[in-house]
Motif scaffolding. Structure first.
Motif, PDB file in Angstrom:
ATOM      1  N   VAL A 221       0.866  -1.191   0.000  1.00 49.11           N
ATOM      2  CA  VAL A 221       0.000   0.000   0.000  1.00 49.11           C
ATOM      3  C   VAL A 221       0.896   1.232   0.000  1.00 49.11           C
ATOM      4  O   VAL A 221       1.753   1.403   0.864  1.00 49.11           O
ATOM      5  N   TYR A 223       1.344   5.659  -0.953  1.00 54.28           N
ATOM      6  CA  TYR A 223       0.693   6.959  -1.116  1.00 54.28           C
ATOM      7  C   TYR A 223       1.545   7.777  -2.070  1.00 54.28           C
ATOM      8  O   TYR A 223       2.764   7.782  -1.973  1.00 54.28           O
ATOM      9  N   GLU A 234      -4.087   6.882  -2.535  1.00 55.29           N
ATOM     10  CA  GLU A 234      -3.542   5.637  -1.983  1.00 55.29           C
ATOM     11  C   GLU A 234      -3.772   4.534  -3.009  1.00 55.29           C
ATOM     12  O   GLU A 234      -4.828   4.480  -3.624  1.00 55.29           O
TER      13      GLU A 234
END
Length: 336
Positions: A221, A223, A234
């Protein structure tokens, strides 16, 4: 006086300094933050924390590039501050052992020597050690015997591939592929696939967490900034995309290992076949790299236990054990 000895391994990303006084190795980011072009604002890990976040009047940089000194003035400032910190501000005359890459010019090697001489750290003796030799010692290899050893050090900017025997370097090759190139490949893949701009630190954390993500069956994950809208978003990046992005760099390292192996004398090649490849350096920890090198060369791969500090550990052995002193040499009339 003998206690005032330091072993210095200048990496592009990390600086490693062994101090004889307390028998410890300091590892910090080799980074400097300069405010308004001439004021030292921060250095080491604290400068790295500001990296990619600082305002325009604070310039943050690595004084080393591709394994050689690119900015000698800032590098001198860093050495002076790190050594001063280790000596708690009371700088005494000391001996310095500095590791240098083999496959660089004499002028570039000389710059490492001049750096210590001019850094204001009261150097009474400066000895140079070939990086690959120190690496071998740090991996507990007896570099002074006649057995051939193939050592691959994957750093931040470069990968150094060396064949060692009898305390010397038989063959060496320095290629401009390392952790930074891995990060750039990840950033380029994420941009192409998702239209997402991510920072170098984000790419690095994806790279370092790959083994964990694969074992958990998760994506990374991240950003970043969407190229189209310009807004922060995201995204989950599949590990397969990262694997694919890194493959070209891994293959380049494997191809260069093969080139060195093709030039290796047959007797040394037999030793290497028996003992395998020794893999070290900060970027050697990247998921799958050791496995792919083993597959690509047909040789077993021995991973270093402390890949970032292996050169500094080797320098500590040279400082402590007279038996290894002969692998260090002076460049000028100073020292021996």
């Amino acid at each position: 006086m003998a206690n005032n000895s330091f072993g210095i391994d200048l990496g592009t990303s990390n600086i490693k300094i062994y101090s004889r006084a307390d028998d410890s190795i300091m590892v910090e980011k080799n980074m400097i933050a300069i405010e308004n072009k001439n004021t030292l604002f921060a250095y080491g890990d604290s400068a790295f924390d500001m990296y990619e976040k600082a305002p325009g009047n604070i310039h943050i940089s690595y004084p080393l590039c591709n394994g050689v000194i690119a900015d000698i003035k800032n590098m001198e400032t860093l050495i002076k501050n790190f050594i001063g910190g280790l000596m708690k501000g009371n700088v005494k005359p000391s001996e310095f052992y500095i590791a240098v890459p083999t496959d660089i010019t004499e002028v570039e090697k000389r710059a490492f020597y001049d750096l210590i001489k001019d850094a204001g750290v009261k150097a009474k003796k400066i000895m140079v050690v070939e990086k690959a030799i120190a690496d071998g010692l740090g991996l507990d290899i007896d570099v002074k015997n006649s057995q051939g050893v193939l050592l691959v050090d994957v750093g931040y900017d470069t990968t150094e591939i060396s064949i060692l025997s009898l305390g010397g370097i038989v063959l060496s090759r320095l290629i401009k592929v390392g952790g930074q190139k891995f990060d750039e490949s990840i950033r380029a893949a994420v941009r192409k696939e998702f239209g997402l701009l991510i920072g170098g630190k984000t790419a690095e954390s994806i790279k370092m967490s790959m083994a964990e993500l694969v074992s958990e069956g998760k994506g990374a994950v991240v950003y970043g900034r969407d190229i189209v809208t310009g807004l922060p978003v995201e995204r989950e990046i599949p590990t397969g995309l990262v694997d694919e992005a890194l493959l070209e760099n891994f293959n380049m390292i494997i191809d260069n290992i093969k080139v060195i192996l093709e030039r290796t004398p047959p007797e040394l090649a037999a030793d290497i076949y028996r003992h395998g490849i020794y893999l070290t350096g900060g970027a050697s920890q990247v998921y799958h790299l050791g496995e792919l090198i083993s597959k690509g060369t047909g040789l077993s791969v021995n991973m270093a236990e402390q890949p970032v500090a292996s050169v500094a550990i080797g320098l500590s052995k040279i400082i402590k054990d007279d038996n290894y002193k002969s692998v260090a040499y002076a460049i000028e009339g100073m020292g021996r």
